[in-house]
Design a protein around this motif. Sequence first.
Motif, mmCIF file in Angstrom:
data_model
loop_
_atom_site.group_PDB
_atom_site.id
_atom_site.type_symbol
_atom_site.label_atom_id
_atom_site.label_comp_id
_atom_site.label_asym_id
_atom_site.label_seq_id
_atom_site.Cartn_x
_atom_site.Cartn_y
_atom_site.Cartn_z
ATOM 1 N N MET A 164 0.759 -1.123 -0.265
ATOM 2 C CA MET A 164 -0.084 0.131 0.083
ATOM 3 C C MET A 164 0.894 1.182 0.092
ATOM 4 O O MET A 164 1.955 1.186 0.674
ATOM 5 C CB MET A 164 -1.116 -0.088 1.222
ATOM 6 C CG MET A 164 -1.815 1.200 1.331
ATOM 7 S SD MET A 164 -2.838 1.262 2.681
ATOM 8 C CE MET A 164 -4.067 -0.022 2.514
ATOM 9 N N ASN A 165 0.474 2.338 -0.877
ATOM 10 C CA ASN A 165 1.162 3.633 -0.918
ATOM 11 C C ASN A 165 0.375 4.525 -0.119
ATOM 12 O O ASN A 165 -0.933 4.465 -0.173
ATOM 13 C CB ASN A 165 1.278 3.969 -2.120
ATOM 14 C CG ASN A 165 2.468 3.238 -2.844
ATOM 15 O OD1 ASN A 165 3.575 3.275 -2.908
ATOM 16 N ND2 ASN A 165 1.729 2.231 -3.727
ATOM 17 N N ILE A 166 1.118 5.491 0.703
ATOM 18 C CA ILE A 166 0.158 6.268 1.460
ATOM 19 C C ILE A 166 0.857 7.760 1.169
ATOM 20 O O ILE A 166 2.146 7.901 0.945
ATOM 21 C CB ILE A 166 0.497 6.077 3.108
ATOM 22 C CG1 ILE A 166 -0.125 4.960 3.295
ATOM 23 C CG2 ILE A 166 0.010 7.376 3.615
ATOM 24 C CD1 ILE A 166 0.037 4.257 4.796
ATOM 25 N N ALA A 167 -0.025 8.926 1.082
ATOM 26 C CA ALA A 167 0.456 10.254 0.911
ATOM 27 C C ALA A 167 -0.343 10.994 2.038
ATOM 28 O O ALA A 167 -1.619 10.691 1.927
ATOM 29 C CB ALA A 167 0.240 10.822 -0.525
ATOM 30 N N VAL A 168 0.379 12.003 2.634
ATOM 31 C CA VAL A 168 -0.507 12.934 3.597
ATOM 32 C C VAL A 168 -0.355 14.343 3.187
ATOM 33 O O VAL A 168 0.985 14.725 2.588
ATOM 34 C CB VAL A 168 0.189 12.595 5.056
ATOM 35 C CG1 VAL A 168 -0.600 13.615 5.980
ATOM 36 C CG2 VAL A 168 0.186 11.284 5.457
ATOM 37 N N THR A 169 -1.070 15.112 3.258
ATOM 38 C CA THR A 169 -1.116 16.768 2.682
ATOM 39 C C THR A 169 -0.319 17.155 3.936
ATOM 40 O O THR A 169 -0.149 16.867 4.823
ATOM 41 C CB THR A 169 -2.359 17.331 2.651
ATOM 42 O OG1 THR A 169 -3.059 17.153 3.813
ATOM 43 C CG2 THR A 169 -3.056 16.541 1.676
ATOM 44 N N ASP A 170 0.331 18.214 3.362
ATOM 45 C CA ASP A 170 1.373 19.092 4.187
ATOM 46 C C ASP A 170 0.847 19.716 5.451
ATOM 47 O O ASP A 170 1.394 19.758 6.669
ATOM 48 C CB ASP A 170 1.905 20.232 3.365
ATOM 49 C CG ASP A 170 2.801 19.924 2.428
ATOM 50 O OD1 ASP A 170 3.390 18.659 2.548
ATOM 51 O OD2 ASP A 170 3.162 20.733 1.410
ATOM 52 N N ASP A 171 -0.679 19.884 5.379
ATOM 53 C CA ASP A 171 -1.428 20.308 6.555
ATOM 54 C C ASP A 171 -1.759 19.237 7.473
ATOM 55 O O ASP A 171 -2.321 19.488 8.564
ATOM 56 C CB ASP A 171 -2.522 21.339 6.165
ATOM 57 C CG ASP A 171 -3.297 20.602 5.419
ATOM 58 O OD1 ASP A 171 -3.451 19.494 5.041
ATOM 59 O OD2 ASP A 171 -4.780 21.362 4.999
ATOM 60 N N GLY A 172 -1.614 18.160 7.136
ATOM 61 C CA GLY A 172 -1.940 16.956 7.743
ATOM 62 C C GLY A 172 -3.631 16.595 7.782
ATOM 63 O O GLY A 172 -4.029 15.695 8.879
ATOM 64 N N CYS A 173 -4.173 17.403 6.983
ATOM 65 C CA CYS A 173 -5.711 16.975 7.243
ATOM 66 C C CYS A 173 -6.553 16.064 6.325
ATOM 67 O O CYS A 173 -7.379 15.459 6.574
ATOM 68 C CB CYS A 173 -6.517 18.652 6.782
ATOM 69 S SG CYS A 173 -6.157 19.904 7.973
ATOM 70 N N PHE A 174 -5.617 15.578 5.241
ATOM 71 C CA PHE A 174 -5.845 14.409 4.543
ATOM 72 C C PHE A 174 -4.902 13.345 4.259
ATOM 73 O O PHE A 174 -3.825 13.631 4.234
ATOM 74 C CB PHE A 174 -6.435 15.172 3.100
ATOM 75 C CG PHE A 174 -7.642 16.061 3.189
ATOM 76 C CD1 PHE A 174 -8.821 15.226 3.274
ATOM 77 C CD2 PHE A 174 -7.304 17.142 3.257
ATOM 78 C CE1 PHE A 174 -10.072 16.055 3.171
ATOM 79 C CE2 PHE A 174 -8.342 18.117 3.220
ATOM 80 C CZ PHE A 174 -9.992 17.551 3.468
ATOM 81 N N LEU A 175 -5.261 12.212 4.078
ATOM 82 C CA LEU A 175 -4.235 10.966 3.961
ATOM 83 C C LEU A 175 -4.786 10.250 2.813
ATOM 84 O O LEU A 175 -6.201 9.928 2.812
ATOM 85 C CB LEU A 175 -4.298 10.226 4.992
ATOM 86 C CG LEU A 175 -3.293 9.195 4.879
ATOM 87 C CD1 LEU A 175 -2.804 8.690 6.310
ATOM 88 C CD2 LEU A 175 -4.115 7.618 4.770
ATOM 89 N N ALA A 176 -4.036 9.870 1.722
ATOM 90 C CA ALA A 176 -4.602 9.199 0.457
ATOM 91 C C ALA A 176 -3.766 7.854 0.606
ATOM 92 O O ALA A 176 -2.434 7.945 0.898
ATOM 93 C CB ALA A 176 -4.169 9.937 -0.665
ATOM 94 N N THR A 177 -4.440 6.689 0.268
ATOM 95 C CA THR A 177 -3.923 5.518 0.285
ATOM 96 C C THR A 177 -4.206 4.867 -1.148
ATOM 97 O O THR A 177 -5.361 5.085 -1.506
ATOM 98 C CB THR A 177 -4.284 4.563 1.238
ATOM 99 O OG1 THR A 177 -6.002 4.411 1.273
ATOM 100 C CG2 THR A 177 -4.262 4.965 2.963
ATOM 101 N N GLY A 178 -3.251 4.174 -1.658
ATOM 102 C CA GLY A 178 -3.289 3.430 -2.941
ATOM 103 C C GLY A 178 -3.025 1.974 -2.788
ATOM 104 O O GLY A 178 -2.094 1.463 -2.191
ATOM 105 N N SER A 179 -3.808 1.293 -3.452
ATOM 106 C CA SER A 179 -3.696 -0.325 -3.206
ATOM 107 C C SER A 179 -3.730 -1.193 -4.534
ATOM 108 O O SER A 179 -3.815 -0.510 -5.489
ATOM 109 C CB SER A 179 -4.863 -0.839 -2.195
ATOM 110 O OG SER A 179 -5.858 -0.885 -2.821
ATOM 111 N N TYR A 180 -3.574 -2.427 -4.290
ATOM 112 C CA TYR A 180 -3.537 -3.442 -5.359
ATOM 113 C C TYR A 180 -4.736 -3.364 -6.191
ATOM 114 O O TYR A 180 -4.818 -4.029 -7.189
ATOM 115 C CB TYR A 180 -3.220 -4.753 -4.813
ATOM 116 C CG TYR A 180 -1.728 -4.968 -4.354
ATOM 117 C CD1 TYR A 180 -0.888 -5.366 -5.466
ATOM 118 C CD2 TYR A 180 -1.078 -4.587 -3.411
ATOM 119 C CE1 TYR A 180 0.541 -5.581 -5.048
ATOM 120 C CE2 TYR A 180 0.223 -4.476 -3.296
ATOM 121 C CZ TYR A 180 1.185 -5.182 -3.870
ATOM 122 O OH TYR A 180 2.483 -5.410 -3.808
#
Length: 236
Positions: A1-17
């Motif tokens: 799983m890949n994860i990205a967080v916005t600079d302000d910490g308010c949103f998190l995105a996850t990408g999967s198989y």
Amino acid sequence: MNIAVTDDGCFLATGSYDTTVMVWEVLRARITEKRVRNTPTELARKDYVIAETPFHILCGHDDIITCLCASVELDLVISGSKDGTCVFHTLREGKYVRSLRHPSGNALSKLVASRHGRVVLYADEDLSLHLYSINGKHLATSESNGRLNCVELSKCGEFLVCAGDQGQIVVRSMNTFDIVKRYNGVGKIITCLAVTVEECFLAGTKDGSLLVYSIENPQLRKTSIPRMKSKSSVSG
């Protein structure tokens, strides 16, 4: 799983198989800790809690997600996949915007996007870096001359900072990909890299060492080349 967080910490995105990207809200909760012995009052602190259900479920890929970027400033979630496709969605509304594709169709390994609307794609298969505008125009291409394990941005967004198997930290312009500084390090494979608010580089190596680099010009001004010097090295 890949994860990205916005600079302000308010949103998190996850990408999967399963080829989907999920966007999650990160909530700030006020939590009261248990009273410590001899402490007259209870201690309150703020924790970050991920919402139980996703804010958006984003589709558009036909292969597994290999890299992600989320930006509040650009209002974008950008996802890359194994088939070389890069898909843009709006962060707040989850609407499809556009797609890009690696020129050779290689799997995307890393991607970053600057606040100025520049998007960088990197593929391990051909060690290539590609620079695009936020509107999908191809601006520049460069060879990385070695496998990159880390692709980061300076906090000002004007410079791309890369490191990898060659043990070098290379700073490039985010407008042209021109190399403005190359630091050869100590010949160790760099596996992770962070750029601090003060524009210092923290590099972790394969053998467990931590390398810290300070930049004499913390603003990384466009008109001058940043000069880096090794500040310390810690082995663990």
